[in-house]
Design an enzyme around this catalytic site. Structure first.
Site, PDB file in Angstrom:
ATOM      1  CG  ASP A  69      -1.825  -1.180   1.296  1.00 34.92           C
ATOM      2  OD1 ASP A  69      -2.156  -1.718   0.230  1.00 34.92           O
ATOM      3  OD2 ASP A  69      -2.191  -1.597   2.414  1.00 34.92           O
ATOM      4  N   GLY A  88      -1.901   5.652 -18.074  1.00 31.12           N
ATOM      5  CA  GLY A  88      -2.631   6.698 -18.803  1.00 31.12           C
ATOM      6  C   GLY A  88      -4.129   6.502 -18.693  1.00 31.12           C
ATOM      7  CD  GLN A 113      -4.040  -4.950  -6.801  1.00 30.78           C
ATOM      8  OE1 GLN A 113      -3.941  -3.749  -6.974  1.00 30.78           O
ATOM      9  NE2 GLN A 113      -5.072  -5.474  -6.169  1.00 30.78           N
TER      10      GLN A 113
END
Ligand code: F6P
Length: 334
Positions: A134, A192, A259
């Site tokens: 995190d 992006g 993740q």
């Protein structure tokens, strides 16, 4: 055991809280450094729960061979409720004393450091190493695991982008980050993305989500990527609202625990190894109650209470840049 001039003769190492890529590298860094210093090393399995239950394994250099490149933690990890009770804490202290553990290296996040502080108050020497995907710890500009987790999420978002382009859809992707948006914002910048929703910045749904998608569509975009930090509204709800307001077909992906896994990348391997080294050196010098941290590119250490009191400073300029570069609104940066 005869005392040497070292601050400690026997140390324990544990990993606690959510795992992160690089934990193993930190363990190896600490174990090998201890070996070089003539300090014995004990691995404590399952975090603070293992400290309470005496779940130990003696670690020597061969036990940590080849682990730098591996994700997860060879010592396992846990969040222990029992450790948050006075009785649990006392049992942890007793087992440390029984096992001759004079110093403890705790690898994890804020909660891990709060636990370490309690042990310090009860006479155990502690050093904390910040490790969480995190990057939400106030005392350090970087936490082990963040880079690898960002790259895992970036890879997934890039792939989603391909199929969103083909179908001219809008993808709404939830990324981790606990109560913060560091992971989400960095993923948004690196891919992006059209929009990034994070708890540090309040937003108006009609203006900041629907309005921006419409602006992007008018500018010629045919597919859209919305990155959502897990602390925000559910991605399903956001996706449905986008579909209703714009007619654009939406798809939802929660990246979740993917993740947290995977082999650590260079930055996490190097910083974790260096922090493991630093933690043992601090104990060897007789230091106590410290947290190893990054101040930009410089490794520092600071008092654990001071570390816990520090609030993370959100880089609003980074968010401003993200928004400006996506919308190319003339004058937005003036
Ligand atoms: O702190 C790391 C983290 O992965 C957060 O991003 C997330 O909120 C939480 O842990 C998930 O925890 P658990 O592994 O208990 O599901």
């Amino acid at each position: 055991m005869e005392k040497t001039e070292l601050g400690v003769n026997r140390i324990g190492i544990l990993t606690s809280g959510g795992d992160a890529p690089g934990m193993n590298a930190a363990i190896r860094g600490a174990v090998r450094t201890a070996q070089c210093m003539g300090i014995q090393c004990v691995g404590i399995r399952h975090g603070y729960a293992g400290l309470i239950n005496g779940d130990f394994t003696v670690l020597d250099e061969s036990d940590v061979s080849g682990i730098t490149k591996r994700g997860g933690t060879m010592l396992y990890t846990a969040r222990s409720k029992e450790f948050q009770t006075e009785e649990g804490l006392q049992r942890a202290v007793d087992t440390c004393k029984y096992m001759g553990i004079e110093g403890l290296i705790t690898i994890g996040g804020d909660g891990t450091f709060r636990g370490a502080l309690e042990l310090y108050k009860r006479g155990i020497k502690v050093i904390g190493i910040p490790c969480t995907i995190d990057n939400d710890i106030g005392c350090t500009t970087y936490t082990i695991g963040f880079d690898t987790a960002c790259n895992t999420a970036i890879d997934a978002v890039d792939k989603l982008g391909d199929t969103m382009q083909s179908h001219e859809r809008c993808s709404v992707v939830e990324v981790m980050g606990h109560e913060t948006g560091y992971l989400a914002l960095n993923v948004g910048i690196a891919t992006g993305a059209t929009i990034t929703l994070i708890p540090e910045v309040s937003y108006d749904f009609d203006k900041d989500v629907i309005g921006r998608i419409r602006t992007a569509r008018l500018a010629g975009r045919t597919h859209f990527m919305v990155i959502v930090a897990e602390a925000m509204d559910p991605v399903q709800t956001i996706a449905e609202k986008i579909n209703q307001a714009t007619g654009i077909e939406t798809r939802v992906t929660a990246l979740g625990h993917v993740q947290r896994g995977g082999d650590p990348l260079m930055r996490d391997r190097v910083i974790a190894t260096s922090m493991g080294y630093r933690a043992v050196m601090l104990l060897a010098e007789g230091k106590n109650s410290r947290v190893v941290a990054m101040d930009g590119d410089i490794m520092i250490d600071l008092d654990i209470e001071e570390a816990l009191a520090k609030e993370k400073v959100f880089d609003m300029e980074q968010y401003r840049m993200f928004t400006a570069l996506t919308f190319l609104d003339k004058g937005i940066l003036r």
